[in-house]
Design a protein around this motif. Structure first.
Motif, short mmCIF file in Angstrom:
data_model
loop_
_atom_site.label_atom_id
_atom_site.label_comp_id
_atom_site.label_asym_id
_atom_site.label_seq_id
_atom_site.Cartn_x
_atom_site.Cartn_y
_atom_site.Cartn_z
N SER A 99 -2.23 8.05 -6.90
CA SER A 99 -2.79 7.91 -5.56
C SER A 99 -2.77 6.46 -5.06
O SER A 99 -3.18 5.54 -5.77
N THR A 100 -2.32 6.31 -3.84
CA THR A 100 -2.45 5.07 -3.09
C THR A 100 -2.90 5.45 -1.69
O THR A 100 -2.81 6.61 -1.29
N PHE A 101 -3.36 4.47 -0.95
CA PHE A 101 -3.73 4.76 0.44
C PHE A 101 -2.54 5.36 1.19
O PHE A 101 -2.68 6.32 1.95
N ALA A 102 -1.36 4.81 0.96
CA ALA A 102 -0.17 5.22 1.71
C ALA A 102 0.20 6.67 1.46
O ALA A 102 0.63 7.38 2.39
N ASN A 103 0.06 7.13 0.21
CA ASN A 103 0.59 8.47 -0.07
C ASN A 103 -0.45 9.59 -0.02
O ASN A 103 -0.08 10.77 -0.06
N VAL A 104 -1.75 9.25 0.06
CA VAL A 104 -2.74 10.34 0.16
C VAL A 104 -3.57 10.32 1.43
O VAL A 104 -4.13 11.36 1.80
N ALA A 105 -3.65 9.19 2.11
CA ALA A 105 -4.46 9.16 3.34
C ALA A 105 -4.04 10.22 4.35
O ALA A 105 -4.90 10.89 4.94
N PRO A 106 -2.73 10.42 4.59
CA PRO A 106 -2.34 11.46 5.55
C PRO A 106 -2.74 12.87 5.11
O PRO A 106 -3.03 13.73 5.95
N VAL A 107 -2.78 13.10 3.80
CA VAL A 107 -3.20 14.41 3.29
C VAL A 107 -4.68 14.64 3.61
O VAL A 107 -5.08 15.70 4.09
N ASP B 292 -3.72 3.49 -7.50
CA ASP B 292 -4.72 2.50 -7.11
C ASP B 292 -6.05 2.77 -7.80
O ASP B 292 -6.42 3.92 -8.05
N THR B 293 -6.77 1.69 -8.05
CA THR B 293 -8.14 1.78 -8.54
C THR B 293 -9.07 1.22 -7.48
O THR B 293 -8.64 0.67 -6.47
N CYS B 294 -10.36 1.33 -7.74
CA CYS B 294 -11.35 0.83 -6.78
C CYS B 294 -11.40 -0.70 -6.73
O CYS B 294 -12.16 -1.24 -5.92
N GLU B 295 -10.61 -1.37 -7.54
CA GLU B 295 -10.52 -2.82 -7.44
C GLU B 295 -9.54 -3.25 -6.35
O GLU B 295 -9.47 -4.44 -6.03
N ASN B 296 -8.81 -2.30 -5.79
CA ASN B 296 -7.99 -2.56 -4.61
C ASN B 296 -8.90 -2.38 -3.39
O ASN B 296 -9.36 -1.28 -3.09
N LYS B 297 -9.19 -3.48 -2.70
CA LYS B 297 -10.19 -3.46 -1.64
C LYS B 297 -9.82 -2.53 -0.49
O LYS B 297 -10.68 -1.83 0.06
N ASP B 298 -8.56 -2.54 -0.09
CA ASP B 298 -8.14 -1.65 1.01
C ASP B 298 -8.31 -0.19 0.62
O ASP B 298 -8.78 0.64 1.41
N TYR B 299 -7.92 0.14 -0.59
CA TYR B 299 -8.07 1.51 -1.09
C TYR B 299 -9.55 1.88 -1.17
O TYR B 299 -9.96 2.98 -0.76
N LEU B 300 -10.36 0.97 -1.69
CA LEU B 300 -11.80 1.22 -1.81
C LEU B 300 -12.43 1.44 -0.45
O LEU B 300 -13.26 2.35 -0.28
#
Length: 313
Positions: free
Chosen positions: A27-35, A64-72
């Motif tokens: 999971s990354t913001f790019a590949n799951v946010a649209p879902v 991604d983990t929660c240490e990625n601020k944008d993802y978090l």
């Protein structure tokens, strides 16, 4: 076998229940946010697992983990919208006890409490009652034959005294843990006891099962129109096991079959809530349930059969 009805009266006049436990692999913001945008648009509110801390080395399967601020920040938006945030081990590789403790405390720091629901990540040898430890007696031996003994005694989170042991943390801080995955869309029909306690696995408070949908093709196959209709007719409950980062959104587009099926499902009279909300509701209506040896054997054989037929998770 004692009675554990798989039919239940759902709240608000709903005729069935549906949710998803999304393992965070890849999971990354790019590949799951649209879902998740589609799910939220359709008011299908589900469970998204996370890894609260970054690993110490590159994993075989990452994300991604929660240490990625944008993802978090995106995870916070999901939580604000009602999605449950769950745990898929504390990071994407094997962790010893001290790191597990740190991961749980970090989860609480980030989200205000410890995770209510949890699913083992196959890449973590601290998995609790995982691999061949999911089974008992001769069924454990059959599993080891099926897997060519590659996972025999691999997962050790439930073994007191082991450096990977965290069973006491699980017992204290986690309410629901996923185990068996079946090929039937009506998870509650396949596992009418859930959520249940198993005395043979004392470090888990309650187990829940899921329906097979690891990747987009398997997900769509389980959620096909005839299965949706049957789930509604049976008044059942589905908890889909999946990885929403694996093929659901590619090359800038949602998988068309997935989008169509989710939109069709959303138009039905379903109760679309996260896993923990669903399990808590059943607990409230039915009360706690402890399986006996016969029921455990029945569940294990059912799961092994599905694993033989479709290699379910």
């Amino acid at each position: 076998m004692r009675s554990a009805p798989f039919s239940i009266k759902w709240p608000h006049g709903k005729t069935f229940a549906f949710t998803i436990f999304d393992d965070t692999d890849l999971s990354t913001f790019a590949n799951v946010a649209p879902v998740y945008e589609l799910l939220e648009e359709c008011r299908i509110i589900t469970t998204k697992s996370v890894w609260p801390i970054k690993g110490n080395y590159n994993p075989r399967v990452g994300g991604d983990t929660c240490e990625n601020k944008d993802y978090l920040n995106w995870i916070y938006r999901l939580k604000h919208s009602g999605f449950e945030i769950a745990l898929h081990n504390v990071t994407f590789h094997t962790s010893k006890r001290l790191q597990i403790q740190r991961g749980f405390e970090r989860f609480k720091e980030l989200f205000g409490d410890y995770p209510t629901s949890f699913a083992n990540h196959t890449g973590c040898n601290e998995g609790i009652y995982w691999g061949d430890a999911r089974l008992t007696d001769g069924r454990r031996f059959i599993y080891n034959i099926l897997t060519r003994f590659r996972r025999q005694n691999q997962f050790r989170g439930h073994l007191e005294g082991d450096e990977l042991f965290w069973g006491d943390i699980s017992k204290e801080k986690v309410k629901f843990v996923r185990n068996f995955v079946f090929r039937d869309i009506n998870t509650l029909k396949r596992c009418p006891f859930m959520p249940y306690h198993d005395p043979a696995k004392p470090f888990v408070n309650y187990w829940f099962a899921s329906s097979e949908g690891a990747k987009v093709k398997a997900f769509n196959r389980c959620l096909r129109e005839s299965n949706q209709d049957r789930l509604e007719e049976e008044g059942g409950a589905c908890i889909m096991y999946t990885h929403l980062a694996d093929g659901f959104y590619q090359r800038g587009q949602l998988n068309s079959d997935f989008e169509r099926l989710i939109k069709r499902l959303s138009r039905k009279n379903g109760w679309f809530v996260p896993v923990s909300t669903l399990m808590d509701y059943i607990l409230e209506k039915r009360g706690p349930y402890t399986i006996n040896d016969t029921e455990r054997k029945w569940l294990e054989w059912r799961w092994l059969y599905d694993k033989l037929i479709i290699w379910s998770s």
